[in-house]
Design a protein around this motif. Sequence first.
Motif, PDB file in Angstrom:
ATOM      1  N   GLN A 218      40.208  36.973  31.560  1.00  0.00           N
ATOM      2  CA  GLN A 218      40.221  38.097  32.496  1.00  0.00           C
ATOM      3  C   GLN A 218      41.159  39.236  32.097  1.00  0.00           C
ATOM      4  OE1 GLN A 218      42.702  38.747  35.032  1.00  0.00           O
ATOM      5  NE2 GLN A 218      41.493  40.174  36.242  1.00  0.00           N
TER       6      GLN A 218
ATOM      7  N   ILE B  47      38.320  43.890  30.321  1.00  0.00           N
ATOM      8  CA  ILE B  47      37.959  45.308  30.451  1.00  0.00           C
ATOM      9  C   ILE B  47      38.174  46.002  29.114  1.00  0.00           C
ATOM     10  CG2 ILE B  47      38.734  47.491  31.469  1.00  0.00           C
ATOM     11  CD1 ILE B  47      36.833  45.833  33.208  1.00  0.00           C
TER      12      ILE B  47
ATOM     13  N   LEU C 243      39.940  54.511  43.485  1.00  0.00           N
ATOM     14  CA  LEU C 243      41.029  55.293  44.089  1.00  0.00           C
ATOM     15  C   LEU C 243      41.588  54.593  45.326  1.00  0.00           C
ATOM     16  CD1 LEU C 243      39.600  58.902  43.733  1.00  0.00           C
ATOM     17  CD2 LEU C 243      41.734  58.073  42.727  1.00  0.00           C
TER      18      LEU C 243
ATOM     19  N   LEU D 180      41.478  51.297  45.891  1.00  0.00           N
ATOM     20  CA  LEU D 180      42.117  50.023  45.549  1.00  0.00           C
ATOM     21  C   LEU D 180      43.369  50.174  44.691  1.00  0.00           C
ATOM     22  CD1 LEU D 180      39.037  47.764  44.694  1.00  0.00           C
ATOM     23  CD2 LEU D 180      40.131  48.166  46.899  1.00  0.00           C
ATOM     24  N   GLN D 181      43.563  51.362  44.122  1.00  0.00           N
ATOM     25  CA  GLN D 181      44.638  51.599  43.165  1.00  0.00           C
ATOM     26  C   GLN D 181      45.981  51.068  43.662  1.00  0.00           C
ATOM     27  OE1 GLN D 181      45.307  55.704  42.537  1.00  0.00           O
ATOM     28  NE2 GLN D 181      46.809  55.412  40.919  1.00  0.00           N
TER      29      GLN D 181
ATOM     30  N   ARG E 201      39.865  39.890  41.001  1.00  0.00           N
ATOM     31  CA  ARG E 201      39.372  40.724  39.896  1.00  0.00           C
ATOM     32  C   ARG E 201      38.247  40.043  39.132  1.00  0.00           C
ATOM     33  NH1 ARG E 201      43.521  45.009  37.408  1.00  0.00           N
ATOM     34  NH2 ARG E 201      44.067  45.915  39.400  1.00  0.00           N
TER      35      ARG E 201
ATOM     36  N   PHE F 144      31.903  47.279  37.004  1.00  0.00           N
ATOM     37  CA  PHE F 144      32.453  47.679  35.703  1.00  0.00           C
ATOM     38  C   PHE F 144      33.171  49.019  35.826  1.00  0.00           C
ATOM     39  CE2 PHE F 144      31.477  49.789  31.497  1.00  0.00           C
ATOM     40  CZ  PHE F 144      32.393  49.069  30.771  1.00  0.00           C
TER      41      PHE F 144
ATOM     42  N   ILE G 217      34.363  50.360  38.547  1.00  0.00           N
ATOM     43  CA  ILE G 217      35.559  50.171  39.379  1.00  0.00           C
ATOM     44  C   ILE G 217      36.709  49.658  38.517  1.00  0.00           C
ATOM     45  CG2 ILE G 217      36.599  48.896  41.310  1.00  0.00           C
ATOM     46  CD1 ILE G 217      33.817  48.643  42.541  1.00  0.00           C
ATOM     47  N   MET G 218      36.447  48.596  37.744  1.00  0.00           N
ATOM     48  CA  MET G 218      37.526  47.961  36.996  1.00  0.00           C
ATOM     49  C   MET G 218      38.070  48.852  35.887  1.00  0.00           C
ATOM     50  SD  MET G 218      37.909  45.261  38.649  1.00  0.00           S
ATOM     51  CE  MET G 218      38.989  44.231  37.690  1.00  0.00           C
ATOM     52  N   VAL G 219      37.179  49.567  35.197  1.00  0.00           N
ATOM     53  CA  VAL G 219      37.646  50.428  34.113  1.00  0.00           C
ATOM     54  C   VAL G 219      38.444  51.605  34.676  1.00  0.00           C
ATOM     55  CG1 VAL G 219      36.942  51.964  32.254  1.00  0.00           C
ATOM     56  CG2 VAL G 219      35.801  49.777  32.545  1.00  0.00           C
TER      57      VAL G 219
ATOM     58  N   ALA H 206      41.771  50.449  35.834  1.00  0.00           N
ATOM     59  CA  ALA H 206      42.674  50.265  34.690  1.00  0.00           C
ATOM     60  C   ALA H 206      43.192  51.608  34.203  1.00  0.00           C
ATOM     61  CB  ALA H 206      41.950  49.534  33.560  1.00  0.00           C
TER      62      ALA H 206
ATOM     63  N   VAL I 137      39.164  58.382  29.785  1.00  0.00           N
ATOM     64  CA  VAL I 137      38.615  57.111  30.275  1.00  0.00           C
ATOM     65  C   VAL I 137      37.245  57.347  30.913  1.00  0.00           C
ATOM     66  CG1 VAL I 137      38.934  55.229  31.921  1.00  0.00           C
ATOM     67  CG2 VAL I 137      40.882  56.100  30.632  1.00  0.00           C
TER      68      VAL I 137
END
Lengths: 274, 308
Positions: free
Chosen positions: A260, A264, B107, B109-110, B119, B186, B188-190, B193, B228
């Motif tokens: 995990q 990403i 934004l 969840l940041q 996650r 995807f 959301i996660m990128v 990050a 990004v």
Amino acid sequence: MEKNRNRVIIASIVIGIVLVVNILPFLWLVLTSLKTRLDIFAIPPKFIFDPTLKNYVSAFTKRDFLPMFYNSLIIAVSSTLLSLVVGTLGAYSLARFKIFGDKHISFWILSTRMFPPIVLVIPFFIMATQMGLHDSRFLMVIVYTTFNLPFVVWIMRSFFEDLPFDLEKAAMVDGYSRWDAFWKVALPLSAPGLFTTAILCFIFSWNEFLFANVLTAANAKTVPVGIRGLVTSRAIEWGEIAAVGTLQVLPVLIFTFAAQRYIIRGLTLGAVKG
Amino acid sequence: MQNDFNVFRRLNFWVSSSENKFKWLLLLPTIIVLALITVYPVIYALNLALSDYNLARASETLQGYIGLDNFRAILRNPQFWNSLKVTGIFTVVAVGVEFFLGLAIALILQGIVTNRVVRSLVLLPMIMAPIVVGLAWTYLYQSEFGLVTYILRSLHLMSYQTAPLASVSSALPALIAVDIWEWTPFLIMVLLAGLEALPTAPYEAAKIDKASPFLVFRKITIPLLRPVILIVLVLRIMDAIRVFDIVYALTEGGPASATDVLSMFIYRNAFYLWDIGKASAISFILLYIIMIVSVILVNLLSRVKEAS
């Protein structure tokens, strides 16, 4: 303070909705796999029922999913290993040395990763038929390397670039050869990257459908092709689709959890360090 | 002559230095393997695209090399233009919705959701095999007992005469919805990050200046996040243009070509009609489209990188 608490509440609600929407279709798949034929066709759809393992049993007795799981495993592992061995060397070279035309080489490698599989599957089908390689595990390993190898080069290059060169320099001052500096210093230090890369290569191969659907028939048939094969013009075996689908996703889920931290980064080809 | 001299010196350096031998020794296997398994098949496919090659016809009737005839036939085929349109709508709508939804959720969840289990679960749709995703949703969309169909009917959003995948008007939106379900996590996660890696100094300065949240977002967050954003859009657009598995599982291009994306159109020409020559030609048009789009996006990306 008040404002901050509101934000946490809103975020919790949003993540709750996201998780429900994310998980519900998968949960539904798992529930369907445990239903009898009668419950599968019930209107309205049933959330509470007497679970049965009949679908799982028939997938492995009435149909030959065991050899398909074996094929999927062998092909995914072999292609992953082949790509890792070849690609890690290439990645290290691109990360550490100035190479004449290295920008073009990198871009070319990336562009092969972006190739639509439908473009490659047609020539592979004709060539494999002519060479007598159609429906062989060897062919599938080669084919999966077309997308795994460029992936390994890109992501491992990003991991090697993160390592300070000084460590290898110090090792070489201490008498390590250039190869030893790579093999005994750089490679062990990038083990987490290597691990994530291996897992992602495995997942890509394990999940692949288009190539396998065209290039295998019986001997080298993989699980995704077998699952789609349960959709026929006569009937759709929803219970078995759900059962095999659940089993197919399970190892991927476990691997994702294990990798995990870097997943990403892997899925953005090293560009976003999540 | 200056140039020639440089080439000579470089060559000389290359031969003499063991470091140089080492770096090429490491890189050569990758280059050779990739050339054999990707470049060679593409050249082979180009040959097929320029030939009258059809496995459904007797080999005596085939004309062999026919130049650009396959390409001419395709450009006259309304089915091809339909596929191009469907692929375009699919890509723009799916990636567009995924991006805005992903950015909004990221934004919110940041800095708040950091739990590993959560996650991993968010990633679930995108790590499932796309063919399984497609079949799972075929079941959810099923016209009599599908859960989504049932919910839509209960809410009076869909009549009993039709189902999500059964009508020409709802099949493409239903397909796009599956892609949005599969790939929004995807994004959301990128983006999450990316947001978490942003420097804090500009935000502190904005706080001192009492800038409004919207101004901070527009003047600080978006410009800093742009690399990004572009990378994730490149990846998603490339994937959306070549989408196949979920289409094959859900609709096989139907009803009445409403969801006939380019990959599906090529697949049908190659492996239902066995017109290998024409299918290869269309696949080159697809490759060409992807190349143009990627060159535009990569240029945009490098310009942004230089600017920042």
